[in-house]
Design a protein around this motif. Structure first.
Motif, PDB file in Angstrom:
ATOM      1  N   ALA A  71     -19.995 -37.117  37.292  1.00 53.97           N
ATOM      2  CA  ALA A  71     -19.323 -37.480  36.049  1.00 53.97           C
ATOM      3  C   ALA A  71     -18.586 -36.287  35.453  1.00 53.97           C
ATOM      4  N   TRP A  72     -19.132 -35.079  35.604  1.00 60.50           N
ATOM      5  CA  TRP A  72     -18.491 -33.898  35.033  1.00 60.50           C
ATOM      6  C   TRP A  72     -17.120 -33.657  35.627  1.00 60.50           C
ATOM      7  N   THR A 101     -14.800 -35.748  36.227  1.00 59.09           N
ATOM      8  CA  THR A 101     -13.752 -36.557  35.613  1.00 59.09           C
ATOM      9  C   THR A 101     -13.692 -36.379  34.102  1.00 59.09           C
ATOM     10  N   ASP A 102     -14.561 -35.557  33.543  1.00 54.60           N
ATOM     11  CA  ASP A 102     -14.542 -35.320  32.098  1.00 54.60           C
ATOM     12  C   ASP A 102     -13.203 -34.760  31.637  1.00 54.60           C
ATOM     13  N   TRP A 103     -12.574 -33.932  32.465  1.00 51.78           N
ATOM     14  CA  TRP A 103     -11.314 -33.337  32.056  1.00 51.78           C
ATOM     15  C   TRP A 103     -10.202 -34.383  31.943  1.00 51.78           C
ATOM     16  N   ALA A 111     -10.598 -37.394  30.637  1.00 51.97           N
ATOM     17  CA  ALA A 111     -10.776 -37.890  29.272  1.00 51.97           C
ATOM     18  C   ALA A 111     -10.280 -36.854  28.265  1.00 51.97           C
ATOM     19  N   ASP A 112     -10.533 -35.578  28.539  1.00 49.19           N
ATOM     20  CA  ASP A 112     -10.042 -34.514  27.670  1.00 49.19           C
ATOM     21  C   ASP A 112      -8.512 -34.496  27.647  1.00 49.19           C
ATOM     22  N   SER A 127      -7.283 -25.351  32.557  1.00 50.79           N
ATOM     23  CA  SER A 127      -8.557 -25.561  33.233  1.00 50.79           C
ATOM     24  C   SER A 127      -8.722 -24.469  34.276  1.00 50.79           C
TER      25      SER A 127
END
Length: 92
Positions: free
Chosen positions: A2-3, A5-7, A9-10, A31
């Motif tokens: 999950a981490w 794909t967090d970016w 959403a960011d 990033s």
């Protein structure tokens, strides 16, 4: 993962904030660990974007004075326009 794909959403949240600014405004999303092609495609699917994405290698090149920040941003914009008709500035 999950981490990983967090970016995405960011990116979407940041893009929304930049959209509230002047029409010509662009956001710079940094990033250090980079971006996946799949994530960039998911972010840009069906939309125009107002962001330029910079990764750790870009930062290294700028900070080591091998290339100017302006040159990096101009090249990313040029490459993005070459890759697609829509404004996809998150090209790596």
């Amino acid at each position: 993962m999950a981490w990983a794909t967090d970016w995405v959403a960011d990116l979407m949240a940041f893009s929304g904030k930049v959209s509230g600014k002047a029409a010509w405004a662009r956001g710079l999303f940094v990033s250090n660990s980079g971006f996946t092609q799949e994530g960039l495609e998911a972010f840009s699917r069906g939309r125009q974007t107002n962001l330029i994405c910079v990764d750790g290698l870009d930062l290294y090149e700028v900070l080591s004075r091998r290339v100017s920040l302006i040159a990096v941003l101009e090249e990313k914009a040029r490459r993005a326009l070459k890759l697609t008709a829509r404004t996809f500035l998150c090209a790596t």
